[in-house]
Motif scaffolding. Structure first.
Motif, short mmCIF file in Angstrom:
data_model
loop_
_atom_site.label_atom_id
_atom_site.label_comp_id
_atom_site.label_asym_id
_atom_site.label_seq_id
_atom_site.Cartn_x
_atom_site.Cartn_y
_atom_site.Cartn_z
N CYS A 1 0.81 -1.22 0.00
CA CYS A 1 0.00 0.00 0.00
C CYS A 1 0.84 1.27 0.00
CB CYS A 1 -0.95 0.01 1.19
SG CYS A 1 -0.17 0.37 2.77
N CYS B 1 -1.22 -1.54 5.42
CA CYS B 1 -1.17 -3.00 5.34
C CYS B 1 0.01 -3.50 6.19
CB CYS B 1 -1.04 -3.46 3.89
SG CYS B 1 0.58 -3.18 3.15
N GLN B 2 0.32 -4.75 6.11
CA GLN B 2 1.41 -5.34 6.88
C GLN B 2 2.54 -5.86 5.99
OE1 GLN B 2 1.22 -5.36 10.35
NE2 GLN B 2 -0.56 -4.11 9.91
N ASP B 3 2.60 -5.42 4.75
CA ASP B 3 3.50 -6.02 3.78
C ASP B 3 4.95 -5.55 3.87
OD1 ASP B 3 3.44 -7.95 1.59
OD2 ASP B 3 4.08 -6.28 0.34
N ARG C 1 8.07 -0.76 10.21
CA ARG C 1 7.26 -0.63 9.00
C ARG C 1 8.06 0.23 8.03
NH1 ARG C 1 1.39 -0.98 8.45
NH2 ARG C 1 1.35 -1.11 10.70
#
Length: 93
Positions: free
Chosen positions: A54, A59-61, A73
């Motif tokens: 994103c 998101c958690q990517d 992050r």
């Protein structure tokens, strides 16, 4: 990924798997890693390279491990001089 603008900002050193790289002051960790390594991590599901999703912290990517232990992050963490990351799928020294 290549930097197209802001090339005159001061450089900041960071490390991926023990190898030294440079980013620019004001870069996010994601920008710095992608300009040097081409991808951020390996997907745990498809085992393919990932470059974030994103790009805005929703998101958690883009979570990456630091050598100190805690994950950050990458899309919303500003690069600091001397930061060190452990990224699976990228070369180690």
């Amino acid at each position: 990924m290549r930097r197209a603008v802001d090339q005159d900002r001061p450089s900041v050193a960071f490390f991926i798997n023990g190898q030294r790289f440079t980013g620019k002051l004001g870069d996010t960790v994601l920008t710095a890693v992608l300009t040097q390594a081409g991808h951020l991590r390996i997907s745990e599901f498809a085992h393919q390279p990932r470059a974030g999703f994103c790009l805005m912290g929703a998101c958690q990517d883009c979570w990456v491990a630091t050598e100190a232990g805690p994950a950050v992050r990458a899309c919303s963490t500003l690069l600091e001089d001397g930061m060190a990351f452990v990224i699976e799928g990228l070369p180690r020294t």
